[in-house]
Design an enzyme around this catalytic site. Structure first.
Site, PDB file in Angstrom:
ATOM      1  N   GLY A 276       0.824  -1.207   0.000  1.00 23.69           N
ATOM      2  CA  GLY A 276       0.000   0.000   0.000  1.00 23.69           C
ATOM      3  C   GLY A 276       0.855   1.252   0.000  1.00 23.69           C
TER       4      GLY A 276
ATOM      5  CD  GLU B  59       0.275   6.534   4.888  1.00 18.22           C
ATOM      6  OE1 GLU B  59       0.949   6.428   5.933  1.00 18.22           O
ATOM      7  OE2 GLU B  59       0.169   7.581   4.238  1.00 18.22           O
ATOM      8  CB  ALA B  60       1.363  -0.249   5.761  1.00 13.28           C
TER       9      ALA B  60
ATOM     10  CE  LYS C 242      -3.891 -18.187   5.181  1.00  7.82           C
ATOM     11  NZ  LYS C 242      -4.940 -18.595   4.251  1.00  7.82           N
TER      12      LYS C 242
ATOM     13  CG  ASP D  12      -9.110   5.447   4.831  1.00  9.26           C
ATOM     14  OD1 ASP D  12      -9.792   5.988   3.941  1.00  9.26           O
ATOM     15  OD2 ASP D  12      -8.051   4.839   4.601  1.00  9.26           O
TER      16      ASP D  12
HETATM   17  N1  LIG Z   1      -6.441  -8.794   8.982  1.00  6.18           N
HETATM   18  C1  LIG Z   1      -6.554  -8.892   7.669  1.00  6.18           C
HETATM   19  N2  LIG Z   1      -6.941 -10.061   7.114  1.00  6.18           N
HETATM   20  C2  LIG Z   1      -7.041 -10.193   5.771  1.00  6.18           C
HETATM   21  N3  LIG Z   1      -6.773  -9.212   4.896  1.00  6.18           N
HETATM   22  C3  LIG Z   1      -6.373  -8.027   5.381  1.00  6.18           C
HETATM   23  C4  LIG Z   1      -6.242  -7.804   6.785  1.00  6.18           C
HETATM   24  N4  LIG Z   1      -5.838  -6.532   6.976  1.00  6.18           N
HETATM   25  C5  LIG Z   1      -5.717  -5.988   5.750  1.00  6.18           C
HETATM   26  N5  LIG Z   1      -6.041  -6.874   4.793  1.00  6.18           N
HETATM   27  C6  LIG Z   1      -6.013  -6.660   3.321  1.00  6.18           C
HETATM   28  O1  LIG Z   1      -4.910  -5.836   3.010  1.00  6.18           O
HETATM   29  C7  LIG Z   1      -5.354  -4.611   2.407  1.00  6.18           C
HETATM   30  C8  LIG Z   1      -4.489  -3.459   2.901  1.00  6.18           C
HETATM   31  O2  LIG Z   1      -4.585  -3.350   4.308  1.00  6.18           O
HETATM   32  P1  LIG Z   1      -4.860  -1.957   5.010  1.00  6.18           P
HETATM   33  O3  LIG Z   1      -4.763  -2.158   6.467  1.00  6.18           O
HETATM   34  O4  LIG Z   1      -6.127  -1.411   4.457  1.00  6.18           O
HETATM   35  O5  LIG Z   1      -3.596  -1.110   4.543  1.00  6.18           O
HETATM   36  P2  LIG Z   1      -3.448   0.248   3.728  1.00  6.18           P
HETATM   37  O6  LIG Z   1      -3.108   1.260   4.765  1.00  6.18           O
HETATM   38  O7  LIG Z   1      -2.344  -0.032   2.765  1.00  6.18           O
HETATM   39  O8  LIG Z   1      -4.755   0.552   3.043  1.00  6.18           O
HETATM   40  C9  LIG Z   1      -6.831  -4.495   2.793  1.00  6.18           C
HETATM   41  O9  LIG Z   1      -7.551  -3.736   1.863  1.00  6.18           O
HETATM   42  C10 LIG Z   1      -7.260  -5.953   2.806  1.00  6.18           C
HETATM   43  O10 LIG Z   1      -7.483  -6.398   1.490  1.00  6.18           O
HETATM   44 MG   LIG Z   2      -6.739   0.346   3.513  1.00  5.68          MG
END
Ligand SMILES: Nc1ncnc2c1ncn2[C@@H]1O[C@H](COP(=O)(O)OP(=O)(O)O)[C@@H](O)[C@H]1O
Ligand SMILES: [Mg+2]
Length: 218
Positions: A14, A16-17, A28, A128
């Site tokens: 992403g 940010e991360a 998992k 968000d």
């Molecule tokens: N706990 C989780 N389990 C499964 N998929 C996840 C989880 N957290 C995030 N994701 C997937 O990863 C993507 C990016 O995570 P997110 O926390 O939204 O980060 P960003 O800040 O990059 O948007 C999410 O849109 C989702 O598809």
């Molecule tokens: Mg996100």
């Protein structure tokens, strides 16, 4: 994370991360690491990443305590701006909403509304709330993810922003008719938020969307 390294499989990149898939015993997990932004001053960047990581972890945890479905935090390593959480087996709403029947979609949005009502009455705003940060399980249960912008707030304006952003993301990223979904969202919200919060949050959401329209035509 930590002293003993986990096997990590890249999962999502992403702005940010970076996210990785891993396991802890038979669980998992998803590992989320905030990355540095070259355009920010280095020490400010470190401070922002540290603060956002810790705030994401604590608001996600508090949201769960308020009854919201969200991943469980399984580990935190502040020094590397990394935390891990349980994996949610599902699809983001952005990718599955348009394939759902109208009835499935309204049921989902009523559950989602009830969950956001719990979040808001628990004193937290997501910050968000788009269909990319809502996951839908096989059982069609909504989960909230990405608490990177979440914070503690009881301000009707902040709650209104959450509701407004979600409505906007239905209108801009989906083919589905938004009005039955928004109606279902409000029905769910009213059941858990309580009357006072329900009325003030939706009044603010309406005000924000009027303001948006006003700026758009100028
Ligand atoms: N706990 C989780 N389990 C499964 N998929 C996840 C989880 N957290 C995030 N994701 C997937 O990863 C993507 C990016 O995570 P997110 O926390 O939204 O980060 P960003 O800040 O990059 O948007 C999410 O849109 C989702 O598809
Ligand atoms: Mg996100």
């Amino acid at each position: 994370m930590g002293a003993s390294k986990l096997e990590m499989e890249p999962f999502h990149r992403g702005a940010e991360a970076n996210l990785f898939l891993s396991t802890i015993d038979s669980w998992k997990v998803v590992v989320k690491q905030r990355i540095s932004k070259a355009y920010r001053n280095a020490s400010l960047d470190d401070k922002i990443r540290r603060e956002r990581t810790l705030s994401e972890v604590s608001t996600m945890h508090d949201a769960k305590a308020a009854g919201v479905k969200a991943p469980s935090i399984t580990g935190v390593e502040a020094e590397t701006d990394t935390f891990s959480m349980t994996f949610v087996d599902g699809t983001i709403a952005r990718d599955c909403l348009d394939g759902m029947s109208p009835r499935e979609a309204t049921t989902l949005f009523e559950k989602l509304g009830a969950m956001i009502g719990l979040l808001h009455s628990g004193g937290i705003v997501h910050g968000d709330l788009t269909t990319s940060n809502i996951m839908v399980t096989l059982e069609r249960d909504p989960f909230l993810v990405d608490f990177g912008m979440a914070r503690r707030s009881s301000d009707p304006e902040d709650r209104g922003v959450d509701l407004h952003l979600l409505q906007l993301s239905i209108v801009t990223s989906h083919l589905k008719d938004a009005s039955p979904l928004v109606k279902a969202l409000a029905t769910g919200y009213s059941k858990t938020a309580g009357r006072a919060i329900h009325e003030s949050s939706w009044a603010k959401a309406r005000e924000i969307s009027r303001r948006g329209r006003y700026f758009a035509i100028r």
